[in-house]
Design a protein around this motif. Structure first.
Motif, PDB file in Angstrom:
ATOM      1  N   ASN A  98     -23.022 -16.602  54.533  1.00 16.37           N
ATOM      2  CA  ASN A  98     -23.949 -15.277  54.430  1.00 16.37           C
ATOM      3  C   ASN A  98     -23.769 -14.196  55.004  1.00 16.37           C
ATOM      4  OD1 ASN A  98     -25.866 -17.158  53.328  1.00 16.37           O
ATOM      5  ND2 ASN A  98     -26.907 -17.667  55.113  1.00 16.37           N
TER       6      ASN A  98
ATOM      7  N   THR B 185     -37.161 -18.191  55.777  1.00 10.34           N
ATOM      8  CA  THR B 185     -37.803 -19.370  56.124  1.00 10.34           C
ATOM      9  C   THR B 185     -37.588 -19.857  57.262  1.00 10.34           C
ATOM     10  OG1 THR B 185     -36.455 -20.363  54.576  1.00 10.34           O
ATOM     11  CG2 THR B 185     -38.678 -19.962  53.651  1.00 10.34           C
TER      12      THR B 185
ATOM     13  N   THR C  62     -31.171 -11.719  48.362  1.00 12.09           N
ATOM     14  CA  THR C  62     -31.732 -13.141  48.223  1.00 12.09           C
ATOM     15  C   THR C  62     -31.294 -13.930  47.226  1.00 12.09           C
ATOM     16  OG1 THR C  62     -33.969 -11.962  49.062  1.00 12.09           O
ATOM     17  CG2 THR C  62     -34.362 -14.192  48.296  1.00 12.09           C
TER      18      THR C  62
ATOM     19  N   GLU D  51     -26.158 -20.893  48.295  1.00 15.86           N
ATOM     20  CA  GLU D  51     -26.768 -22.223  48.610  1.00 15.86           C
ATOM     21  C   GLU D  51     -26.023 -23.103  47.680  1.00 15.86           C
ATOM     22  OE1 GLU D  51     -29.303 -21.889  51.369  1.00 15.86           O
ATOM     23  OE2 GLU D  51     -28.871 -24.158  51.593  1.00 15.86           O
TER      24      GLU D  51
ATOM     25  N   THR E  38     -30.067 -13.552  57.328  1.00 16.88           N
ATOM     26  CA  THR E  38     -30.785 -14.394  58.081  1.00 16.88           C
ATOM     27  C   THR E  38     -31.817 -14.886  57.006  1.00 16.88           C
ATOM     28  OG1 THR E  38     -30.945 -12.904  59.780  1.00 16.88           O
ATOM     29  CG2 THR E  38     -32.612 -14.537  60.271  1.00 16.88           C
ATOM     30  N   ARG E  39     -32.131 -16.349  57.145  1.00 20.28           N
ATOM     31  CA  ARG E  39     -33.243 -16.826  56.387  1.00 20.28           C
ATOM     32  C   ARG E  39     -34.502 -16.523  56.393  1.00 20.28           C
ATOM     33  NH1 ARG E  39     -31.721 -22.799  54.371  1.00 20.28           N
ATOM     34  NH2 ARG E  39     -33.040 -23.434  56.263  1.00 20.28           N
TER      35      ARG E  39
ATOM     36  N   ILE F 252     -32.650  -9.699  56.954  1.00 20.28           N
ATOM     37  CA  ILE F 252     -32.685 -10.376  55.993  1.00 20.28           C
ATOM     38  C   ILE F 252     -31.379 -10.180  55.212  1.00 20.28           C
ATOM     39  CG2 ILE F 252     -33.672 -10.930  53.732  1.00 20.28           C
ATOM     40  CD1 ILE F 252     -36.371 -10.394  55.562  1.00 20.28           C
TER      41      ILE F 252
ATOM     42  N   GLN G  95     -27.897 -14.892  48.086  1.00 22.85           N
ATOM     43  CA  GLN G  95     -27.846 -16.291  49.127  1.00 22.85           C
ATOM     44  C   GLN G  95     -28.235 -17.528  48.312  1.00 22.85           C
ATOM     45  OE1 GLN G  95     -30.807 -14.994  52.328  1.00 22.85           O
ATOM     46  NE2 GLN G  95     -29.508 -13.275  52.798  1.00 22.85           N
TER      47      GLN G  95
ATOM     48  N   ASN H 198     -30.626 -27.379  58.363  1.00 23.45           N
ATOM     49  CA  ASN H 198     -29.932 -26.039  58.425  1.00 23.45           C
ATOM     50  C   ASN H 198     -28.669 -25.978  59.452  1.00 23.45           C
ATOM     51  OD1 ASN H 198     -31.843 -26.705  60.465  1.00 23.45           O
ATOM     52  ND2 ASN H 198     -31.790 -24.517  61.068  1.00 23.45           N
TER      53      ASN H 198
ATOM     54  N   LYS I 216     -31.758 -20.146  59.984  1.00 26.95           N
ATOM     55  CA  LYS I 216     -30.272 -19.497  59.712  1.00 26.95           C
ATOM     56  C   LYS I 216     -30.371 -18.204  60.021  1.00 26.95           C
ATOM     57  CE  LYS I 216     -27.474 -20.956  56.747  1.00 26.95           C
ATOM     58  NZ  LYS I 216     -26.876 -21.385  55.454  1.00 26.95           N
TER      59      LYS I 216
END
Lengths: 336, 499
Positions: free
Chosen positions: A9, A274, A319, A326, A271-272, A267, A322, B94, A277
């Motif tokens: 990330n 939700t 976003t 993923e 950093t996620r 962010i 990311q 996670n 992470k």
């Protein structure tokens, strides 16, 4: 191996820093001057320290809307307290000021934690309301007037003038690495160690990942929540005190409206939103990137009003990247 | 005789005055695989929770590793080596494999500081014990369900488990993954670790277990070694009555097919699929996970439209480009995962029943009267045999079997001509299963064309008239269910394993 680094990330913000660095460097060679870089680092101090707290709350699965007001409350009350003490003839060392401000911050943070774990109010709502309450209490009972350099505790003023490796610039003014940069680095480093190497820190990741699983493996969610918000408050207290010292004026409205700039940096740093992470390295890069942009956009001819516009695009872009990362990670590991 | 890890003596448990467990006697020995079989609500989960210290028990005695526990706590139970792997695995998607495996043992040992090298060691040792290779740095979100389960098992092992209780461990696994799980279970057994295997799937029970205990209405009705267990009696023991498993002979009410598909394909999902279903017929489409069966069903319902080929409904060529068109054409689809796709879990029964036909229930001012909702729901409650259920109860309060009925009712309310059911009885107990089958057969008898996607051979044979087996995205077998035996069909489905 290269694939794995690309899929980290933090990779996004790092490559964007390089990209923007090259663009700014070509557009305006003064960008790469030492003075400019030292200035950029000093600019990053306040958002970087605040960002540590924001990151911890985000990892736990919530969004903190109160950190700036906790920071201001703690720092303003502390400087007001010690300006009175000073008027009575006692000089207080800077470390004491920081500790008191951090203590107040942690105390306010524990109120957030109470709202969240005892009354089960969502973090966003709880911190949004507590921010207003803290602001109201401060204006009513502590004060709302500026504290000017003459009244400010002396040690705070001294701190703001402290430079490391200073040398005279062409214009004759003294330039150097501001001491607060070291404080920011220390804050980042300690946050990293706490989040990565203590079970408490790991419990925050577990909580953000899956709260009911976290409870089932034996974490106490109440303890973890308390830790999250006390840490966030403590860090905000530190950030506030350093920020006020750096500008030598305690202006109660000074931090207003900066919530989103700091949160955006966190962010963009991977950093996620939700929860579950996030890394300090990513946050540091995110802060560096956003400040790099707001410092230098003007150098390439973009008026400063476009800062927010660029930030907005950057958040959307981050976003998307990311999400793509993923998916690529899934493809990479499923095969095993 | 091996060590007794768990011994229950005349255990009783009541919930608000209702007796849930009655004089349960059960022992688990080191190195055995005990299957605990029972319907939903039979007391299985209560029994597990008593062993794991989540619930206190009322009468009787509980011994863990030979020690008497009057009021065991979860921690005590864990310290005696008892580990439960719940259906959701309680893992953290996670975090990395290594951290997931080591986390519980770090908590158990009251560690304050994380030693990542130690985490790796714990994880690789646990994985070595079950002979599985996995990237310790992989984040769990990027792994498959089966791999997550392996992580959960490894975590149990790392806490020095002597008994691992697995709650319906095969529900979301493919046949290949189930075989791998069974290999792991046999490996654990060889190391003296006992397993309590909770399952609905009767074939698996006989494949993996040493001993079978059947629980019915809170009582252990039979507890026998697998060799002595009368295979054909298992269902009888579970529900207390016999359910016939015989082939379903249909009587199509018309000669012309209700739906005919000709050479339909969708890239990477299925190719050159042709079949037809007449009114009153029930067609089963089977095959392993990933064979293309679910993708085919989604295409028929317009979720992933076909890219080539033709679909005819009642002789008329149609294009199904989205769900709305599919619904207009009279197609209904019962999704595989009713929890996430089929139900509004926290809405009432009445809301769920009326959700698809909401536009038909409103009056000309666009307002929906409660009385209309109620009468609509009561009609389906009665029709689906859900007696004594109130239409205001939220869907989440119902058992698996009843939830499936709600999804069924929701779609039946649209009076479809063609009903595609994907895994209609997954996670449903035996009794509800046969009731749902009866509903499906009844629908066909009324002239509906039904397509069932399923991997439950018993279900296919007893409810369908025709069966199609898919492998590698195309049809490899087609036949009447009355002409094929259980074993033959099984062999057809598994034939993909060979290549």
């Amino acid at each position: 191996m290269i694939k794995r680094i690309v899929l980290k990330n933090e990779f996004l913000s790092l490559s964007m820093i390089l990209l923007f660095g090259i663009i700014f460097g070509i557009a305006n060679p003064t960008f790469l001057s030492l003075i400019n870089i030292l200035d950029l680092l000093k600019m990053c101090v306040k958002p970087a320290i605040f960002a540590c707290g924001v990151m911890i709350v985000l990892i736990s699965g919530g969004i903190d809307m109160s950190f700036l007001w906790i920071g201001m409350f703690s720092a303003y009350s502390t400087s007001k307290l010690f300006s009175i003490v000073q008027a009575n003839g006692t000089i207080v060392p800077f470390a004491v000021i920081l500790l008191v401000s951090m203590f107040i911050g942690a105390l306010l943070g524990s109120i957030n934690s109470l709202l969240v774990s005892k009354f089960r109010i969502p973090v966003f709502i709880a911190t949004l309301s507590s921010a207003n309450i803290f602001m109201g209490i401060m204006f009513q009972f502590v004060g709302s007037e500026y504290i000017f350099p003459e009244q400010m505790p002396q040690s705070m003023i001294e701190f703001s003038n402290k430079l490391l490796f200073s040398f005279p610039s062409q214009g004759g003014t003294l330039v150097g690495l501001h001491v607060s940069v070291l404080y920011a680095i220390a804050a980042l480093l300690i946050t990293h160690l706490v989040m990565r190497y203590t079970m408490m820190g790991r419990s925050v990741y577990a909580l953000g990942g899956d709260a009911s699983s976290a409870e089932r493996v034996g974490f106490s969610l109440i303890k973890t929540n308390l830790f999250v918000f006390m840490m966030a408050g403590l860090i905000a207290g530190l950030a506030g005190a350093i920020a006020i010292s750096n500008i030598q004026v305690a202006n109660p409205y000074d931090f207003q409206g900066q919530e989103l700039t700091v949160t955006a940096a966190v962010i963009i740093g991977g950093t996620r939103v939700t929860g579950g992470k996030g890394s300090v390295l990513g946050v540091a890069l995110g802060v560096l990137l956003t400040n790099l942009i707001s410092q230098n956009l003007i150098l390439v001819g973009v008026p400063p009003e476009y800062n927010k516009f660029v930030f907005g695009l950057l958040i959307i872009f981050a976003t998307i990247v990311q999400a793509v990362q993923e998916r690529a990670r899934k493809a990479l590991y499923r095969g095993l | 005789m091996a060590d007794k890890l768990v011994e229950l003596k005349t255990i009783n448990k009541m919930f608000s005055g209702v007796s849930v467990l009655k004089n349960v006697d059960l022992s688990v020995y080191a190195g055995e695989v005990l299957c605990l079989v029972g319907e939903n609500g039979s007391g299985k989960s209560t029994l597990i929770k008593i062993i794991s210290g989540v619930y206190p028990y009322e009468g009787g005695e509980l011994y863990l590793a030979g020690k008497h526990f009057a009021k065991p706590t979860p921690t005590q139970s864990i310290n005696e080596g008892i580990q439960v792997i719940y259906q959701d695995f309680s893992v953290f998607s996670n975090l990395t494999v290594a951290e997931n495996i080591a986390m519980s043992s770090n908590i158990q040992n009251k560690k304050k500081i994380v030693n990542w090298r130690r985490n790796h060691k714990i994880a690789s040792e646990a994985l070595k014990k079950i002979d599985v290779k996995m990237d310790l740095e992989a984040e769990l979100a990027s792994l498959s369900v089966a791999q997550k389960q392996i992580v959960a098992i490894s975590r149990a092992i790392s806490q020095k488990a002597k008994l691992i209780i697995m709650d319906e461990p095969t529900t979301a696994l493919t046949r290949k993954e189930i075989d791998r799980l069974f290999e792991i279970i046999r490996g654990l057994k060889a190391q003296g670790i006992a397993i309590i295997f909770v399952s609905h799937k009767l074939d698996e029970v006989f494949e993996i277990c040493d001993r079978i205990a059947v629980i019915r209405s809170g009582e252990i009705v039979v507890d026998l070694p697998v060799e002595e267990f009368p295979r054909d009696k298992l269902v009888y023991y579970m529900i207390g009555k016999d359910i016939q498993e015989e082939c379903f002979a249909c009587s199509p009410s018309a000669e012309n097919p209700m739906i005919r598909v000709n050479n339909i394909s969708r890239r990477g999902e299925f190719r050159n699929v042709s079949f037809s279903v007449r009114p009153g017929e029930i067609l089963a489409i089977t095959g392993q996970l990933g064979s293309g069966r679910t993708e085919l069903a989604l295409s028929l319902f317009g979720i992933n439209p076909i890219q080539s080929g033709e679909i005819f409904i009642q002789g008329k060529k149609v294009k199904i480009k989205n769900q709305r068109e599919a619904r207009k054409l009279g197609i209904a689809y019962l999704p595989e995962d009713r929890l996430s796709e089929g139900l509004y879990m926290n809405r009432s029964l009445g809301d769920n029943f009326s959700s698809v036909i909401i536009s038909q229930l409103k009056n000309r001012f666009g307002i929906i009267k409660n009385a209309v909702l109620e009468s609509n729901s009561n009609y389906w409650i009665e029709k689906l045999g859900m007696t004594r259920k109130r239409y205001t109860t939220p869907a989440s309060d119902f058992s698996g079997g009843n939830q499936q009925r709600i999804v069924l009712g929701k779609w039946l309310a649209t009076s479809p001509k063609i009903f595609v059911l994907n895994g209609p009885t997954v996670g449903v107990d035996v009794k509800s299963k046969s009731e749902i089958h009866a509903v499906i057969k009844d629908l066909a008898a009324q002239g509906m064309a039904v397509i069932i996607i399923s991997d439950d051979i018993g279900e296919i044979l007893s409810t369908s008239s025709k069966v199609i087996v898919m492998r590698d995205h195309h049809i490899i077998f087609e036949g009447n269910t009355c002409d094929i035996s259980h074993q033959e069909l099984n062999a057809q489905i598994l034939s993909s394993q060979a290549n």
